[in-house]
Scaffold this active site. Sequence first.
Site, PDB file in Angstrom:
ATOM      1  N   ARG A 379      34.572  42.623  45.787  1.00 24.65           N
ATOM      2  CA  ARG A 379      34.806  44.054  46.035  1.00 24.65           C
ATOM      3  C   ARG A 379      33.753  44.822  45.248  1.00 24.65           C
ATOM      4  O   ARG A 379      33.615  44.633  44.043  1.00 24.65           O
ATOM      5  CB  ARG A 379      36.200  44.491  45.560  1.00 24.65           C
ATOM      6  N   HIS A 439      36.414  34.068  45.450  1.00 26.99           N
ATOM      7  CA  HIS A 439      36.917  35.062  44.506  1.00 26.99           C
ATOM      8  C   HIS A 439      36.226  34.951  43.149  1.00 26.99           C
ATOM      9  O   HIS A 439      36.443  35.787  42.267  1.00 26.99           O
ATOM     10  CB  HIS A 439      38.439  34.884  44.359  1.00 26.99           C
TER      11      HIS A 439
END
Length: 703
Positions: A379, A439
Amino acid sequence: MTTTKTPASNYINRDLSWIEFNWRVLQEAQDSTTPLLERVKFLAIVSSNLDEFMSVRVAGIYDQLKAGYQKKDFTGYLPSGLLKRIMKRTGRMVAEQYKTYRDIMRQLSKEGIYITDYADLTATQKKAMDQYFHDIIFPVLTPMAVDQSRPFPLVHTQALYMAVVLTKDGEDPEEEPYFAIVQVPSNLSRYIAMPTRNNSKKHEFVLMEDLIEEHIHTLFTGYNPVAVNAFRLTRNADLTLNEEGAEDLLEEIEKELRRRRWGAPVRLEVEKGMHPYALEMLREEFEIEDNVFEIDGPIDLSFFMKLQSQLEGLAHLRYPAVEPVYPKEFDDNDDIFEVLRHRDVLVYHPYESFEAVEDFIVQAAYDPKVLAIKMTLYRISGQSVLVQALANAAESGKQVTVVVELKARFDEERNIAWARKLEKSGCHVVYGLVGLKTHAKITLVVRQENESLRRYVHVGTGNYNGSTARLYTDVGLFTSNPLVGEDASGLFNEITGYSTPTHMQTLSVAPTNLRHRLEELFRREAEHARAGKPARIIAKMNSLSHQETIDELYVASQAGVKVDLIIRGVCCLRPGVAGLSENITVRSIVDRFLEHSRIIYFENGGQPEVYISSADWMSRNLTRRVELLCPVLDMPLQRMLIRILQISLYDNVKARVLQPNGMYIQREPEDQPAFRSQFKSMNIGLWKRPDHAEAEGLVPRPS
C-alpha cells in the site's frame, strides 16, 4: 506440536475478538480526557472499521451459510451461531456509538460547532441553503422510480440513498403508494458549511441528506411525498479471483472490482422510524431479514473524519502537533550508503521521519554506482515520492524490479494505477506468486563499490506509505549485512522467477518456513525453562488467530516460559487459564497512533534474540502470504527494540488487559505514576538511549 487436542473453550473466536477491539476504539471516542476533535476522529474510525468487517468477515459467514457449510471452527462456533452473536454484539455497539455521537455533538456545540437540522435554521440561512440546493445539488440528483416498468436500480455498496414513499395527486391515498430512491451524491461534500459573519468563531453545517429531504418535492412534481428516509446497503466486497486461469492478473482484478458493485447484500442500515412500506420494499429487494440496523442519527459517521480535518483554528481541541525527527544517524551524513557501510540503523515511525526511507530510495535512484533496485509495494500513498524515484531510476538505465501487490484489499485500484505508471517508465513490474499476497516489506539496492558489489537492504514492519507512516507505529531496519543481502536476493529471485526456496541464512519467509522458525524458537524457550535457564517471549503485533501458533504458546507457558503479548486487535488466545496459559499476559494499546509494528523478543537462556516482521500470527499471514521475519543482529539496535517493548508493557494509561473470559479491562496506574507509552515514545532518547531512560526512572529495568 501438542499431542492432546485443546478444547474449543480455550480459544476466543476471531470475529468476536475483533468486535471487542472496535469497542476499544469506541472507548477512545468516549474518553473525556481525549481532545474533542480526536474523539470525533475515533467515532469515524468505528464506522469505517465496521464497514470493512461487515463487507468482508460477515460476508464470508453469509457465504458459508449459503453453501450449507455446517462445520464448527476451532473455537467451537457454527456459522449460524456465530452470526447471531455478531449481530447481537454489533447491534449493541452501534447503539452505544450513536449515544456517544449525541454526547460529542453536545460538547461540540459548546465550542461553536454544530450540525443543524434545516428546520432549525434562520430565515436567512434557509435562503442560502435553498440556493445551494438549487444551484449545486439539484442538477446532480437522479430520482429513480420503482414500478412494473422500471425495476429496482442498482444500489451501490456503502453509498447513501433516500427512500421516498409517494402518493399521486387526485388518487385515493389508501391505494398502494409509489416508491422511488434517490442517491445522495458521493462526489459532493456531505456536509455544507453555513455562511458566517466575518470574524465569527462559529462553525455550522447542514447535512446534504437533510437538504434533499426538505426539497424532495422538487424531484417528484405531481406527487406528494409521504415519507423520506435515508438508507445504506453494504455488499460483499471480497474479491474472488481465478488467478491460475487469468492470463493477465491486472485485467482480472479490474473485472472483479466491477463485479464488487453487485456483491450480495450483507447489511442494511436504515434511518430510525423508516416508513414501513419503504422498509418492506428494501427488505424484499435485498433479500435481507436479520442484518438490519435502525440508526438513530446520521447514517455512516465516517464523514466525520474529513469534517474534523477541515475545521481550522481549533488547536486546543486536538492533540499537539508532532513533527517526526530525522534519524540522527543519517542527519550527520548526507551519504546514506556510507553510514550503512559502518553500521546498521533502526528507525521508529512516526517518531522518526519516513523521509529517511524515501531518501534511501531517492539516493539509490540517482546514484550512478547503483546497478539495481528491487522493492515490494503493498500500500502506497497517493503522492508517492518512491514511485517517482523508481520510475526515474528505470528511465536512467538501472535495473528496477517492483513487486506490486494488486490484491491489497480496497487499494486494488490505486495499485493498478501505480503498476501501469511503473511499467511505462521501464520498471519490471511483478504481481507476486499465484495464490499468495506479497505482504513483505523489503527493498534491496545493489551498488558497485571498487571491484565488488555491495547489497543494501531495508526491511520494515509497515508499508512504504508516507501518509500512514505519520499515523502508524512501525520500525524499519537499514543494513548492509552481507548475509541479509544474500537472503534478500534469493527472496526476490523466488518471487520474480522460477527459483525454488533456498536455504536462508538470516531471513525466514512465509509460507515456506516462517511458521516453522517461530515454532523452533517457541520450543527452544520451553526447553530453556524446563532446564531452569532464563526463558521469556515478548511479542508485539496486530493480531493472533492461528490455532497451531496459539497451541505452541500454550505449551511454552506450561513449561514455565513467561509470555507477554502486546496485540492491538484480534487475539484468539485465552490468557490466564490455570494449567494452560497462566504464564501468558495479553494487552492491547489503542491510542493516538495505530500500533502496527511487529517485534519479537526471545530470552534464549540469557543470550537474547530480537526479530522484526511483516507478519501477524494469523493463518493468512503464515500460510497464504509472502511474509518476512528478520533478525536484528546489531546489539545496540536489539536494546532499542527491547526498550520499545518494555515501554509498551509499562503502559498503564491506554493499555487494556485481556481477561480469561475474553473481555478487556483498563489497566489502572495503582500506586505507580501514570505512564502512557506513545507519549513517552515521543521522547526519542527514551528508546534510543535505554541506559539513560532507566537512570531517569522513566521505565523499569529489564526483568
